[in-house]
Structures are given as C-alpha cells and as structure tokens.
Design a protein around this motif. Structure first.
Motif, PDB file in Angstrom:
ATOM      1  N   ASN A 127       0.701  -1.163  -0.188  1.00  0.00           N
ATOM      2  CA  ASN A 127       0.046   0.096   0.062  1.00  0.00           C
ATOM      3  C   ASN A 127       0.979   1.088   0.230  1.00  0.00           C
ATOM      4  O   ASN A 127       1.873   1.238   0.555  1.00  0.00           O
ATOM      5  N   ILE A 128       0.521   2.257  -0.664  1.00  0.00           N
ATOM      6  CA  ILE A 128       1.065   3.589  -0.819  1.00  0.00           C
ATOM      7  C   ILE A 128       0.231   4.720  -0.333  1.00  0.00           C
ATOM      8  O   ILE A 128      -1.029   4.736  -0.783  1.00  0.00           O
ATOM      9  N   THR A 129       0.455   5.786   0.266  1.00  0.00           N
ATOM     10  CA  THR A 129      -0.250   6.835   0.714  1.00  0.00           C
ATOM     11  C   THR A 129       0.672   8.055   0.536  1.00  0.00           C
ATOM     12  O   THR A 129       1.915   7.684   0.844  1.00  0.00           O
ATOM     13  N   GLY A 130       0.571   9.179   0.314  1.00  0.00           N
ATOM     14  CA  GLY A 130       1.262  10.268   0.156  1.00  0.00           C
ATOM     15  C   GLY A 130       0.769  11.561  -0.177  1.00  0.00           C
ATOM     16  O   GLY A 130      -0.489  11.628  -0.331  1.00  0.00           O
ATOM     17  N   THR A 131       1.517  12.636   0.039  1.00  0.00           N
ATOM     18  CA  THR A 131       0.998  13.833  -0.590  1.00  0.00           C
ATOM     19  C   THR A 131       1.901  14.513  -1.500  1.00  0.00           C
ATOM     20  O   THR A 131       3.251  14.086  -1.590  1.00  0.00           O
ATOM     21  N   ILE A 132       1.372  15.563  -2.270  1.00  0.00           N
ATOM     22  CA  ILE A 132       2.039  16.067  -3.283  1.00  0.00           C
ATOM     23  C   ILE A 132       1.935  17.649  -3.287  1.00  0.00           C
ATOM     24  O   ILE A 132       0.892  18.043  -3.227  1.00  0.00           O
ATOM     25  N   ASP A 133       3.125  18.437  -3.439  1.00  0.00           N
ATOM     26  CA  ASP A 133       3.029  19.848  -3.541  1.00  0.00           C
ATOM     27  C   ASP A 133       3.468  20.467  -4.837  1.00  0.00           C
ATOM     28  O   ASP A 133       4.668  20.271  -4.911  1.00  0.00           O
ATOM     29  N   LEU A 134       2.756  20.919  -5.573  1.00  0.00           N
ATOM     30  CA  LEU A 134       3.210  21.629  -6.774  1.00  0.00           C
ATOM     31  C   LEU A 134       3.072  23.109  -6.979  1.00  0.00           C
ATOM     32  O   LEU A 134       1.932  23.592  -6.515  1.00  0.00           O
ATOM     33  N   PRO A 135       4.061  23.803  -7.265  1.00  0.00           N
ATOM     34  CA  PRO A 135       4.006  25.277  -7.657  1.00  0.00           C
ATOM     35  C   PRO A 135       2.894  25.452  -8.774  1.00  0.00           C
ATOM     36  O   PRO A 135       2.731  24.954  -9.538  1.00  0.00           O
ATOM     37  N   GLU A 136       2.681  26.974  -8.643  1.00  0.00           N
ATOM     38  CA  GLU A 136       1.898  27.570  -9.822  1.00  0.00           C
ATOM     39  C   GLU A 136       2.955  27.470 -11.058  1.00  0.00           C
ATOM     40  O   GLU A 136       3.973  27.795 -10.814  1.00  0.00           O
ATOM     41  N   THR A 137       2.317  27.406 -12.125  1.00  0.00           N
ATOM     42  CA  THR A 137       3.206  27.331 -13.289  1.00  0.00           C
ATOM     43  C   THR A 137       2.566  28.034 -14.486  1.00  0.00           C
ATOM     44  O   THR A 137       1.397  28.179 -14.613  1.00  0.00           O
ATOM     45  N   LYS A 138       3.360  28.144 -15.626  1.00  0.00           N
ATOM     46  CA  LYS A 138       2.758  28.788 -16.723  1.00  0.00           C
ATOM     47  C   LYS A 138       2.925  28.161 -17.975  1.00  0.00           C
ATOM     48  O   LYS A 138       3.908  27.490 -18.316  1.00  0.00           O
ATOM     49  N   THR A 139       1.929  28.373 -18.847  1.00  0.00           N
ATOM     50  CA  THR A 139       2.004  27.649 -20.401  1.00  0.00           C
ATOM     51  C   THR A 139       1.629  28.655 -21.271  1.00  0.00           C
ATOM     52  O   THR A 139       1.065  29.867 -21.223  1.00  0.00           O
ATOM     53  N   LYS A 140       2.387  28.792 -22.309  1.00  0.00           N
ATOM     54  CA  LYS A 140       2.129  29.668 -23.610  1.00  0.00           C
ATOM     55  C   LYS A 140       1.573  28.685 -24.908  1.00  0.00           C
ATOM     56  O   LYS A 140       2.179  27.599 -25.081  1.00  0.00           O
TER      57      LYS A 140
END
Length: 199
Positions: free
Chosen positions: A70-83
């Motif tokens: 079994n796996i549990t976890g958290t993830i944190d991603l910053p704001e990002t930008k696309t063109k």
C-alpha cells in the motif's frame, strides 16, 4: 522418571518452536512503512489548447508499506505557466495552479506503482503578448481525478516516472473567458507524466 523428562523436554521444544513461528510471521506485518521524500518534476499536455504545461519543481512525501503493497502520500506543486497560440494565431499564456484535494493512495505490487488522487485545477491568470489578467477564483467545478502508473521495476528508494491521462471538467468564475475555456478544454484526454527523484 526418564520418560517424564523426555516428555517435558519435548513440550519445551514445541513451545519454543511455536514462539519462533509467531515472531517469524508477525515481523513482516508489523514492519514500519518506508517514508520517502521525493523531488517532483513533470509535464502535462492540455490537448484542447495545443499547449504543454510544465509541472514542478515540487515535492512529494510518501509512505510505502512494502509488505502489504500500500502507498499513501502528499504532493505539492507550485503555480506554473504555459504559452500557446489561441486559434493558431493569437499569442496567449495562462498561469495554472494544481492543488490536491486530499492524500494520494495506491499500491505497489511486483515493482509496479498505481496511485490516484483528486485535484483542483485553478487558472490564476490569462493574457496575450505577456500582458496578464489575474483571475481570483477561476477553477474546476468538480475534482479532477488523476491516475498514475509506473513501468515495471519501480524502485521506491530511487524514484522513477509515473504516467497517466485525465479529463478536465467545466471551469467557473473565469469572467468573460469562462465559455471559451470550457469550449477548448472540457472532456479532452490530457496525458501527464510525473518524475520522482528520492532526496
């Protein structure tokens, strides 16, 4: 007397063997989960926009019970930008924030990881020719379910790549851009790739 001594010794040996068997079976199931911190990078293609959105650099904290799988976890991603070019001609950009609604959960079995979680996708800014218009509450109206799978031989102590696909639901509160955003992105299959590197 000799018979009684032999019987007593036999009972003692059997008792020791039983205790040994108990410890042998109990140890794996009571082993502490493996806790790992990962550096996270990746990307996703927003098919309806013809745009690639970089993800990260971010971080993930994972607990893996290798005995139970079994796996549990958290993830944190910053704001990002696309063109991208809107309608193939208009120079456009968008800033995007992807936020988990709760923990990620899944399994690791035979060296393959399957994990999933619910996310909110928020567009914090749109603009043209690098002139941006902030959007305070433009986000998906329901959770975005993202499921990720590794290739064979995933090593939790090192990391690896997880891939998957997802669809975006409708957005709301994007002012004059709401209808065009929904027309372009809702219901499309969007590939995603996440790279995990153990710290």
């Amino acid at each position: 007397m000799r018979v009684r001594s032999v019987r007593t010794a036999g009972v003692a040996v059997a008792g020791v063997a039983a205790v040994g068997a108990l410890f042998a079976t109990a140890t794996p199931s009571t082993a502490a989960p493996l806790k790992i911190n990962y550096a996270v990078t990746g990307s996703t293609d927003l098919t309806g926009l013809g745009a690639a959105l970089p993800l990260g650099p971010g971080a993930a904290d994972v607990e893996a019970d290798l005995q139970q799988g079994n796996i549990t976890g958290t993830i944190d991603l910053p704001e990002t930008k696309t063109k991208f070019l809107l309608a193939g001609i208009l120079d456009t950009h968008a800033k995007v924030k992807v936020t988990p609604n709760g923990p990620l959960t899944g399994t690791i079995k035979a060296g393959v990881v399957d994990v999933a979680g619910d996310f909110t996708v928020q567009i914090t800014e749109v603009g043209h020719f690098d002139i941006g218009i902030p959007l305070s509450n433009c986000k998906t109206t329901e959770p975005v379910r993202i499921t990720l799978t590794s290739g064979a031989g995933f090593n939790p102590a090192v990391g690896g790549t997880l891939t998957g696909n997802y669809k975006l639901p409708k957005f709301a509160d994007c002012f004059v851009d709401t209808e065009i955003i929904n027309f372009l992105v809702v219901g499309k299959d969007n590939p995603i790739s996440i790279d995990l590197k153990a710290k």
